[in-house]
Design a protein around this motif. Structure first.
Motif, short mmCIF file in Angstrom:
data_model
loop_
_atom_site.label_atom_id
_atom_site.label_comp_id
_atom_site.label_asym_id
_atom_site.label_seq_id
_atom_site.Cartn_x
_atom_site.Cartn_y
_atom_site.Cartn_z
N ARG A 98 21.54 2.54 16.03
CA ARG A 98 22.19 1.52 15.21
C ARG A 98 22.13 0.15 15.87
O ARG A 98 22.08 -0.86 15.18
N HIS A 99 22.15 0.11 17.21
CA HIS A 99 22.19 -1.19 17.89
C HIS A 99 21.67 -1.07 19.31
O HIS A 99 21.93 -0.07 20.00
N TYR A 100 20.91 -2.10 19.73
CA TYR A 100 20.50 -2.26 21.13
C TYR A 100 21.17 -3.50 21.71
O TYR A 100 21.18 -4.56 21.06
N ASP A 101 21.70 -3.38 22.91
CA ASP A 101 22.22 -4.53 23.65
C ASP A 101 21.48 -4.56 24.98
O ASP A 101 21.63 -3.66 25.81
N VAL A 102 20.67 -5.60 25.16
CA VAL A 102 19.84 -5.71 26.37
C VAL A 102 20.31 -6.92 27.17
O VAL A 102 20.33 -8.05 26.66
N ALA A 103 20.70 -6.69 28.41
CA ALA A 103 21.04 -7.77 29.34
C ALA A 103 20.01 -7.74 30.46
O ALA A 103 19.94 -6.77 31.21
N THR A 210 8.03 -1.25 27.69
CA THR A 210 7.77 -1.84 29.00
C THR A 210 8.91 -2.72 29.48
O THR A 210 8.90 -3.16 30.64
N TRP A 211 9.90 -3.01 28.60
CA TRP A 211 10.99 -3.88 29.05
C TRP A 211 12.39 -3.37 28.71
O TRP A 211 13.37 -3.84 29.29
N PHE A 212 12.51 -2.38 27.82
CA PHE A 212 13.82 -1.74 27.62
C PHE A 212 13.64 -0.33 27.10
O PHE A 212 12.68 -0.05 26.35
#
Length: 507
Positions: A98-103, A210-212
């Protein structure tokens, strides 16, 4: 996407042969000036059959032929098996994100330290959660706030929670290292691409991993929040709306929020020294949205290209319906990948931006970004539609008509890339961005217009964008819509154009 050298045409329309087998834009590369307005076809012959030549000007494209007793094409790979037909190792249908949070914290040395939070729902009990992640070092994983065990096999991250998950669950992955650049089956680069002043991430088809960590399939769309921290004085482009830009202790965090659902392959960040241009655009439905563009100073201001964003969006709204997102803009730099990409809300261009390519990538905001194929084998729903938008723009601005573009393409002699594979029956992922997908995909739409009439055709395009908005879908749904709107049985027509290798024959 427009590719150079084998599917993705370069941002200036040139071919980059070193990377891919050539894809030629119909309007730029079909040999000879063909003035015929259309052609008449029967069902397609087997591959290798003798090619035909166009009729004289004014002939109609009827495409009426012998229809089979029932639809003969197979279901897509995902519909049949739950796995993608071209990338069976990617993604899963075991849960819905439903949701991605990437820091993500980026260092000048080219390394990252990041945390990705994945909020998802499992319709059935899951003792293990599989995510896609390529390279990078995993430091810890938790599920619903409790430490989880994990292992890795190839590009799969296998997460075993302390208790089986069912319904809503949250996975938090902490990781870092130096991201890798993914090499596609056709030899092109995607994923994390380092540059002299930062990096750009272009995720199509599978470079997002490659990044998340993610569920890396176009069948699973989600909202995104991406916060990227970089050295002060460095800019970060992303998808959606810029919700925050704050600097502390010599580090600036750029926070991008994409509220409308987005497939992982459309997720993008671009870190570098950019000039940022901000304005606004009033849409046909009365909304006013921000226009935010990031331009590498080495390319100048790209003022002419930026000035075309509003006219292009308005043109596409007239034909496809309301613009589906809450922001728009472009990113232009030189990273030497050889293609432009329809990254959601903010397409990327590898070099100067020409109008035809701009129209192509903006058309993808409807077809590809809002309406997304659930299986990579249906990518003609992206590229055929965007190529057709180019033809339509040219017709509306004094260039060749759509029928003339069709006739010029049809005049192409036996061409294994154009007439070999069937656009909706690909078996080799290296052909994902082939001319059969782009040009023959667009030709299918033009042939459909002549088969069902312009009024019904226009209604099909608008209803396709409206009824499938923010969803992942397939060719069968498009065929069904075209039949409902036209009142005609079209399975034979689509089998000829989309599922049968070889050049459709003239009677």
């Amino acid at each position: 996407m427009l590719q150079g050298a084998a599917g993705r045409l370069s941002a200036d329309g040139s071919s980059v042969r070193a990377m891919r087998t050539p894809l030629r834009r119909v309007v730029a590369a079909a040999a000879g000036a063909v003035t015929a307005a259309g052609l008449s076809f029967t069902a397609a012959p087997p591959a290798g059959a003798t090619t035909a030549t166009p009729t004289t000007a004014g002939a109609a494209i009827t495409t009426a032929g012998t229809a089979p007793a029932a639809t003969s094409h197979p279901p897509t790979g995902r519909a049949a098996s739950g796995r993608d037909s071209l990338f069976p190792g990617q993604g899963t249908d075991a849960y819905d994100v439903r949701h991605y949070d990437v820091a993500l914290d980026y260092a000048k040395a080219g390394t990252i330290s990041a945390t990705t939070t994945v909020r998802a729902t499992a319709a059935r009990p899951l003792p293990r959660i599989d995510l896609d992640l390529e390279g990078l070092t995993v430091r810890s994983v938790s599920v619903d706030g409790r430490d989880a065990t994990w292992s890795r096999t190839g590009t799969k991250l296998h997460v075993v929670p302390r208790a089986t998950v069912h319904g809503d669950f949250t996975v938090v992955v902490r990781y870092g290292g130096r991201p890798v650049t993914h090499i596609d089956p056709d030899g092109a680069k995607d994923g994390w691409v380092p540059t002299a002043d930062g990096a750009t991430v272009l995720s199509e088809p599978v470079g997002a991993q490659t990044w998340f960590p993610d569920n890396n399939t176009p069948a699973d769309k989600a909202s995104f929040r991406v916060a990227v921290t970089v050295p002060a004085g460095t800019e970060v482009a992303g998808n959606g709306v810029l919700s925050g830009e704050s600097t502390r202790a010599g580090r600036t965090t750029w926070t991008w929020v994409q509220r409308e659902p987005m497939a992982t392959y459309l997720a993008m960040i671009s870190i570098g020294q950019y000039d940022v241009y901000r304005s606004s655009l009033r849409l046909a439905d009365g909304r006013t949205i921000p226009v935010t563009s990031f331009i590498d100073p080495d390319l100048g201001s790209q003022a002419a290209a930026r000035a075309q964003i509003a006219p292009a969006v308005r043109f596409l709204e007239r034909h496809f319906g309301p613009y589906p997102f809450s922001s728009v803009g472009i990113v232009a730099s030189r990273i030497k990948v050889g293609y432009a990409l329809e990254t959601q809300t903010r397409p990327f261009f590898d070099g100067p931006v020409d109008t035809s390519t701009l129209v192509h990538e903006l058309a993808h905001q409807w077809y590809g970004d809002s309406v997304t194929p659930a299986d990579w084998g249906d990518i003609w729903l992206n590229e055929g539609f965007a190529t057709y938008a180019e033809w339509w723009w040219q017709e509306a601005h004094g260039g060749q008509t759509r029928a003339e573009a069709f006739a010029k393409a049809y005049a192409t002699a036996a061409d294994d890339e154009l007439w070999g594979p069937a656009p909706a029956d690909l078996h080799d992922p290296a052909l994902l961005f082939s001319d059969a997908v782009y040009t023959r995909g667009a030709m299918t739409l033009e042939a459909l217009r002549h088969r069902i009439g312009s009024a019904a055709f226009d209604e099909v395009l608008q209803r396709w964008a409206a009824t499938e908005e923010y969803r992942s879908t397939d060719t069968d749904a498009f065929v069904a819509l075209a039949e409902r709107v036209s009142g005609q049985r079209l399975d034979g027509f689509f089998d000829t154009w989309l599922y049968t290798p070889g050049k459709p024959a003239r009677p």
